[in-house]
Design an enzyme around this catalytic site. Structure first.
Site, PDB file in Angstrom:
ATOM      1  N   PHE A 113     -20.634   7.041  -0.922  1.00 15.83           N
ATOM      2  CA  PHE A 113     -21.767   7.655  -0.220  1.00 15.83           C
ATOM      3  C   PHE A 113     -22.585   8.537  -1.164  1.00 15.83           C
ATOM      4  CE2 PHE A 113     -19.826   7.695   4.368  1.00 15.83           C
ATOM      5  CZ  PHE A 113     -19.775   6.308   4.335  1.00 15.83           C
ATOM      6  N   ARG A 156       0.824  -1.213   0.000  1.00 14.77           N
ATOM      7  CA  ARG A 156       0.000   0.000   0.000  1.00 14.77           C
ATOM      8  C   ARG A 156       0.857   1.261   0.000  1.00 14.77           C
ATOM      9  NH1 ARG A 156      -2.958   4.010   2.104  1.00 14.77           N
ATOM     10  NH2 ARG A 156      -5.215   3.981   1.760  1.00 14.77           N
ATOM     11  N   GLY A 179     -16.752   2.812  10.948  1.00 19.07           N
ATOM     12  CA  GLY A 179     -17.089   4.184  10.577  1.00 19.07           C
ATOM     13  C   GLY A 179     -16.578   5.236  11.534  1.00 19.07           C
ATOM     14  N   TYR A 181       1.952   4.243  -3.051  1.00 24.21           N
ATOM     15  CA  TYR A 181       1.476   5.602  -3.286  1.00 24.21           C
ATOM     16  C   TYR A 181       2.221   6.607  -2.403  1.00 24.21           C
ATOM     17  CZ  TYR A 181      -1.798   9.479  -3.986  1.00 24.21           C
ATOM     18  OH  TYR A 181      -2.351  10.692  -4.287  1.00 24.21           O
TER      19      TYR A 181
END
Length: 348
Positions: free
Chosen positions: A225, A176, A241, A179
């Protein structure tokens, strides 16, 4: 099809509302990589709007990986002589016949879904592409170079809100990190070309940015969303969340990018984000469904599907300290509710 009314209002705000010295760009050639992408396309759009409203005579070289993608994005500008498409994968060798006065390097695979599926492609644009563009700037005697870095360079930040020198840990053996580590390397390339060759580089580190033109299927939670609201579907969280992020509306961010390019200090990085827009993912979902009570939508929690390539961040809180950009005279102006309402309206 003309610009959407939301985009026209954004262009008016960007070009008139932040005290930017646009005359510096009058009669200049500006090369923008990743031009069909979410944020760079708004930078292209703002230059074209300046040509329409102030007759600045700016020539835009829009570098895009796909001509078809460029034509879809800028169909409403077909045939304009001040907008030139250059089809080019920035990570591959290229030559450019023109000498751009300004270069904005914004081409990058920024969505976490690419960090797993195409880490080599992700890091290549941020390193190989950056080196090629810095050499172009050096050879062209360019007056300005803006590098799009990322808040990901902070890794697990040492302090939140995070200032430009609050670096944390990035594990280079985690895929990951393709980036974050390549963005870090791109920044060092910029300061190295400035140190050795005098290339007038400026660096921006965008935090979470949303608005019209963002891809709704790129895998980022907040884009999901917005897509749910537009499809009248309940919002499904794939985590607890509770992680928080600070969200900045794209028109505010783009004005910040221009401010750094035109007024920022050389070889210096600037956070561009909205600390007042910090909210948990759960809170953002609840905010969005609450904005449209007539839809009767809900926020729920689901397990990630097997084979999901999205690589979530381990950072539990992200929020910028923007004192350095504020010292240039830039501040975000759009509230979270207003920005997401404008975003949703732009797709209607």
């Amino acid at each position: 099809m003309p610009r959407h009314a939301v985009e026209t209002a954004d262009m008016q705000a960007i070009t008139a509302g932040f005290g930017l010295q646009w005359e510096k760009l009058g009669g200049k050639t500006v090369c923008i990589t990743g031009a069909a992408g979410f944020l760079p396309s708004y930078m292209v759009e703002s230059l074209l709007y300046l040509n329409e409203t102030r007759q600045l005579g700016i020539r835009v070289l829009a570098m895009a990986r796909s001509r078809a993608g460029f034509e879809r994005r800028f169909a409403h500008h077909a045939g304009r002589p001040d907008l030139v498409c250059i089809e080019q994968d920035i990570s591959r060798p290229f030559t450019l016949d023109e000498k751009p006065h300004y270069i904005i390097h914004a081409a990058s695979q920024a969505s976490p879904k690419y960090y797993s599926s195409d880490p080599v492609g992700t890091l290549s644009a941020n390193t190989l592409g950056t080196a090629a563009l810095l050499e172009l700037a050096r050879a062209s005697g360019s007056e300005g170079f803006l590098y799009f870095s990322s808040s990901e360079v902070y890794g697990q930040p040492s302090r939140v809100p995070t200032a430009e020198d609050d670096y944390g840990v990035v594990d280079p053996t985690n895929v990951r990190a393709c980036y974050a580590e390549s963005k870090r390397m791109g920044e060092n390339m910029c300061v190295s070309w400035h140190h050795q060759h005098g290339v007038p580089v400026k660096i921006v580190r965008p935090f979470h940015t949303y608005g019209p033109r963002m891809l709704l299927d790129d895998g980022r939670v907040y884009a999901d969303f917005v897509a749910c609201i537009l499809r009248n579907e309940p919002i499904a969280l794939k985590s607890d969340g509770l992680a928080t992020r600070a969200f900045c509306y794209s028109a505010d961010a783009v004005a910040g990018f221009w401010k750094v390019l035109l007024d920022g200090a050389p070889a210096t990085a600037y956070n561009i984000g909205n600390p007042d827009g910090e909210i948990s993912m759960r809170g953002l979902g609840q905010l969005l469904v609450g904005m449209y009570p007539e839809k009767g939508l809900t926020v729920s929690f689901v397990e990630r599907k097997e084979g999901d390539v999205y690589m979530p961040s381990a950072v539990s809180r992200g929020c910028p300290d923007i004192a350095r950009a504020a010292a240039l005279g830039w501040q975000p102006r759009t509230s979270l509710a207003d920005g997401f309402r404008r975003t949703i309206e732009s797709y209607l």
